[in-house]
Design a protein around this motif. Structure first.
Motif, PDB file in Angstrom:
ATOM      1  N   LEU A  51       0.839  -1.198   0.000  1.00 35.39           N
ATOM      2  CA  LEU A  51       0.000   0.000   0.000  1.00 35.39           C
ATOM      3  C   LEU A  51       0.877   1.252   0.000  1.00 35.39           C
ATOM      4  CD1 LEU A  51      -1.266  -2.273   2.227  1.00 35.39           C
ATOM      5  CD2 LEU A  51      -3.209  -0.746   1.970  1.00 35.39           C
ATOM      6  N   PRO A  52       1.194   1.800  -1.179  1.00 34.96           N
ATOM      7  CA  PRO A  52       1.953   3.051  -1.238  1.00 34.96           C
ATOM      8  C   PRO A  52       1.076   4.224  -0.805  1.00 34.96           C
ATOM      9  CG  PRO A  52       2.077   1.818  -3.302  1.00 34.96           C
ATOM     10  CD  PRO A  52       0.949   1.247  -2.508  1.00 34.96           C
ATOM     11  N   CYS A  53       1.713   5.369  -0.580  1.00 32.13           N
ATOM     12  CA  CYS A  53       0.995   6.566  -0.142  1.00 32.13           C
ATOM     13  C   CYS A  53       1.238   7.691  -1.150  1.00 32.13           C
ATOM     14  CB  CYS A  53       1.447   6.924   1.265  1.00 32.13           C
ATOM     15  SG  CYS A  53       3.250   6.962   1.464  1.00 32.13           S
ATOM     16  N   THR A  54       1.596   8.874  -0.681  1.00 35.44           N
ATOM     17  CA  THR A  54       1.979   9.957  -1.597  1.00 35.44           C
ATOM     18  C   THR A  54       3.396   9.657  -2.092  1.00 35.44           C
ATOM     19  OG1 THR A  54       0.623  11.616  -0.482  1.00 35.44           O
ATOM     20  CG2 THR A  54       2.453  12.422  -1.828  1.00 35.44           C
ATOM     21  N   ILE A  55       3.505   9.246  -3.330  1.00 36.20           N
ATOM     22  CA  ILE A  55       4.813   8.907  -3.899  1.00 36.20           C
ATOM     23  C   ILE A  55       5.368  10.154  -4.578  1.00 36.20           C
ATOM     24  CG2 ILE A  55       6.060   7.217  -5.271  1.00 36.20           C
ATOM     25  CD1 ILE A  55       3.464   5.593  -5.441  1.00 36.20           C
ATOM     26  N   TRP A  56       6.651  10.382  -4.396  1.00 38.61           N
ATOM     27  CA  TRP A  56       7.236  11.597  -4.971  1.00 38.61           C
ATOM     28  C   TRP A  56       8.561  11.312  -5.670  1.00 38.61           C
ATOM     29  CZ3 TRP A  56      11.998  13.203  -3.084  1.00 38.61           C
ATOM     30  CH2 TRP A  56      12.412  12.645  -1.863  1.00 38.61           C
ATOM     31  N   ASN A  57       9.010  12.279  -6.398  1.00 42.70           N
ATOM     32  CA  ASN A  57      10.256  12.312  -7.169  1.00 42.70           C
ATOM     33  C   ASN A  57      10.007  11.834  -8.604  1.00 42.70           C
ATOM     34  OD1 ASN A  57      12.887  12.979  -7.601  1.00 42.70           O
ATOM     35  ND2 ASN A  57      13.772  11.387  -6.304  1.00 42.70           N
ATOM     36  N   PHE A  58      10.903  12.235  -9.491  1.00 42.87           N
ATOM     37  CA  PHE A  58      10.882  11.784 -10.877  1.00 42.87           C
ATOM     38  C   PHE A  58      11.571  10.426 -10.929  1.00 42.87           C
ATOM     39  CE2 PHE A  58       9.880  16.121 -11.313  1.00 42.87           C
ATOM     40  CZ  PHE A  58       9.407  16.368 -12.598  1.00 42.87           C
ATOM     41  N   ALA A  59      10.905   9.455 -11.501  1.00 41.07           N
ATOM     42  CA  ALA A  59      11.488   8.112 -11.600  1.00 41.07           C
ATOM     43  C   ALA A  59      12.563   8.091 -12.677  1.00 41.07           C
ATOM     44  CB  ALA A  59      10.408   7.094 -11.915  1.00 41.07           C
ATOM     45  N   THR A  60      13.642   7.366 -12.393  1.00 47.99           N
ATOM     46  CA  THR A  60      14.726   7.234 -13.369  1.00 47.99           C
ATOM     47  C   THR A  60      15.052   5.763 -13.586  1.00 47.99           C
ATOM     48  OG1 THR A  60      16.416   7.367 -11.639  1.00 47.99           O
ATOM     49  CG2 THR A  60      15.753   9.431 -12.679  1.00 47.99           C
ATOM     50  N   GLY A  61      15.710   5.487 -14.696  1.00 48.55           N
ATOM     51  CA  GLY A  61      16.077   4.115 -15.023  1.00 48.55           C
ATOM     52  C   GLY A  61      15.887   3.854 -16.504  1.00 48.55           C
ATOM     53  N   PRO A  62      16.329   2.710 -16.971  1.00 44.00           N
ATOM     54  CA  PRO A  62      16.303   2.406 -18.409  1.00 44.00           C
ATOM     55  C   PRO A  62      14.930   2.518 -19.070  1.00 44.00           C
ATOM     56  CG  PRO A  62      17.670   0.821 -17.245  1.00 44.00           C
ATOM     57  CD  PRO A  62      17.000   1.645 -16.204  1.00 44.00           C
ATOM     58  N   LEU A  63      13.863   2.088 -18.398  1.00 42.57           N
ATOM     59  CA  LEU A  63      12.533   2.161 -19.016  1.00 42.57           C
ATOM     60  C   LEU A  63      12.095   3.603 -19.226  1.00 42.57           C
ATOM     61  CD1 LEU A  63      10.210  -0.594 -17.505  1.00 42.57           C
ATOM     62  CD2 LEU A  63      11.580  -0.649 -19.580  1.00 42.57           C
ATOM     63  N   PHE A  64      12.470   4.462 -18.295  1.00 41.54           N
ATOM     64  CA  PHE A  64      12.086   5.871 -18.398  1.00 41.54           C
ATOM     65  C   PHE A  64      12.913   6.574 -19.474  1.00 41.54           C
ATOM     66  CE2 PHE A  64      11.263   4.292 -14.148  1.00 41.54           C
ATOM     67  CZ  PHE A  64       9.894   4.535 -14.050  1.00 41.54           C
ATOM     68  N   GLU A  65      14.172   6.215 -19.536  1.00 43.80           N
ATOM     69  CA  GLU A  65      15.043   6.788 -20.569  1.00 43.80           C
ATOM     70  C   GLU A  65      14.596   6.362 -21.960  1.00 43.80           C
ATOM     71  OE1 GLU A  65      18.837   5.316 -19.395  1.00 43.80           O
ATOM     72  OE2 GLU A  65      18.822   6.426 -17.490  1.00 43.80           O
ATOM     73  N   ALA A  66      13.997   5.181 -22.058  1.00 44.71           N
ATOM     74  CA  ALA A  66      13.528   4.678 -23.349  1.00 44.71           C
ATOM     75  C   ALA A  66      12.142   5.210 -23.716  1.00 44.71           C
ATOM     76  CB  ALA A  66      13.498   3.150 -23.326  1.00 44.71           C
ATOM     77  N   GLY A  67      11.549   6.002 -22.833  1.00 43.40           N
ATOM     78  CA  GLY A  67      10.230   6.565 -23.112  1.00 43.40           C
ATOM     79  C   GLY A  67       9.098   5.557 -22.998  1.00 43.40           C
ATOM     80  N   ILE A  68       9.346   4.476 -22.276  1.00 43.84           N
ATOM     81  CA  ILE A  68       8.328   3.432 -22.135  1.00 43.84           C
ATOM     82  C   ILE A  68       7.418   3.706 -20.941  1.00 43.84           C
ATOM     83  CG2 ILE A  68       7.990   0.977 -21.586  1.00 43.84           C
ATOM     84  CD1 ILE A  68      10.549   0.416 -23.208  1.00 43.84           C
ATOM     85  N   SER A  69       7.993   4.156 -19.837  1.00 43.46           N
ATOM     86  CA  SER A  69       7.227   4.326 -18.606  1.00 43.46           C
ATOM     87  C   SER A  69       7.076   5.796 -18.219  1.00 43.46           C
ATOM     88  CB  SER A  69       7.905   3.560 -17.461  1.00 43.46           C
ATOM     89  OG  SER A  69       7.989   2.186 -17.754  1.00 43.46           O
TER      90      SER A  69
END
Length: 349
Positions: A168-186
């Motif tokens: 059960l997550p709550c208020t999630i913050w920050n910009f996510a980083t990693g290969p999927l984000f760099e590839a424009g997938i997520s």
């Protein structure tokens, strides 16, 4: 190989979880499948990340039943209120159990929205839920957000054909980083803080529901992904899984620190004023018309949602980033909203 189906891989949480799994030393022993709607993203997942894409809808029960019947583990990070997705997932995992004799694992994403009250920003809540107290969690009415799906999953675990764990997550913050984000997938961005920043930018001042006195927990996105990783590790371990809480004892809060809605409104107001887009460094109350316009008439963001992640921390989860870090990240969220506002053609992933 361990067959894992990950739903929501193109999203904020799902993309972060996959990027964390990629760092595991045993990652090559996983056969990962992912449900996606976009043929373009499906091709990227296959060619760049060796993920087997399954194109379809989470809400298609026969589709989900088939996909889940062919795997050992489902990590669900898509819409936590999608009853059809839950029904299809459970039906598929039941088939898997019947065909293999081995109980599959379900790690499902719910949210601390299940804990909310109707404070409308006017007072801080005093009830604090503990994920190690199943009786307290069981007292939550079925009418609470996310609860109908959670209860279906608990039934599946009780019927003994699946080992189910609920994060059960709550208020999630920050910009996510990693290969999927760099590839424009997520999608690299969260929901709550960007929504408040977007509304505040439009009205020219930081905003809050009521007086912003309500309290919510917060968690940094990459630290949240680590919780999924630790829970998966424990569930896969013969030594740990025998004592690992599941079903009615299988709640795991993804929560680190707490904040008041006023604190977020204040940080947004200060950022807007500093960037020449706000009238004041102090937040003001959203009017009823603004709540209708920006939040569909819901005062959800003015609720209290308080919890202790006792059971999550017992896994060895040790998040370090708290409210101070979250508030420091808000200026970037505001800048991103200004940037997107200048380019109406910009679309969220």
């Amino acid at each position: 190989m361990t067959k894992i189906l990950l739903t929501g891989i193109t999203g904020y949480i799902g993309g972060s979880v996959f990027c964390r799994l990629m760092k595991r030393p045993d990652f090559s022993s996983f056969d990962i499948r992912a449900i996606v709607r976009s043929p373009e993203k499906a091709e990227k997942l296959k060619s760049k990340f060796n993920v087997t894409p399954i194109i379809g809808s989470h809400s298609d029960i026969p589709f989900m039943t088939k996909a889940c019947s062919e795997v050992d583990i489902v990590i669900a990070t898509a819409d936590c209120d999608d009853i059809q997705a839950a029904e299809g997932t459970l039906a598929g995992l039941k088939k898997r159990f019947e065909s293999t004799g081995k109980k599959p694992i379900l790690i499902n994403t719910s949210g601390t929205g299940v804990l909310i009250d109707d404070a409308r920003g006017m007072y801080p809540g005093t009830t604090i839920y503990d994920d190690a107290d199943p009786d307290q969690m069981e007292s939550l009415p079925e009418s609470q957000p996310h609860r109908p799906v959670d209860l279906k999953i608990l039934v599946g675990d009780k019927e003994n054909y699946v080992r189910a764990y609920i994060i059960l997550p709550c208020t999630i913050w920050n910009f996510a980083t990693g290969p999927l984000f760099e590839a424009g997938i997520s999608n690299p961005r969260s929901m709550q803080i960007p929504a408040l920043a977007r509304a505040s930018l439009d009205r020219g001042n930081g905003g809050m529901i009521g007086e912003g006195k309500n309290i919510w927990p917060n968690v940094e996105v990459h630290e949240l992904a680590e919780l999924y990783n630790l829970l998966l590790e424990a569930a896969l371990s013969p030594a740990k899984s025998s004592t690992l809480g599941h079903g009615r004892t299988g709640y795991y809060f993804g929560a680190t620190d707490e904040h008041k809605l006023f604190d977020i409104g204040k940080a947004i107001a200060e950022s807007l004023a500093d960037l020449g887009k706000g009238k004041s460094t102090d937040p003001t109350t959203f009017t009823k018309e603004e709540i209708d316009k920006y939040f569909g008439g819901s005062s959800y963001l003015g609720s209290n949602s308080r919890c202790r992640a006792t059971q999550s921390r017992a896994l060895g989860w040790d998040p370090k980033k708290g409210t101070k870090d979250m508030l420091s990240s808000i200026r970037r969220e505001v800048e991103e909203e200004i940037k997107e506002g200048k380019n109406p053609a910009t679309k969220r992933l």
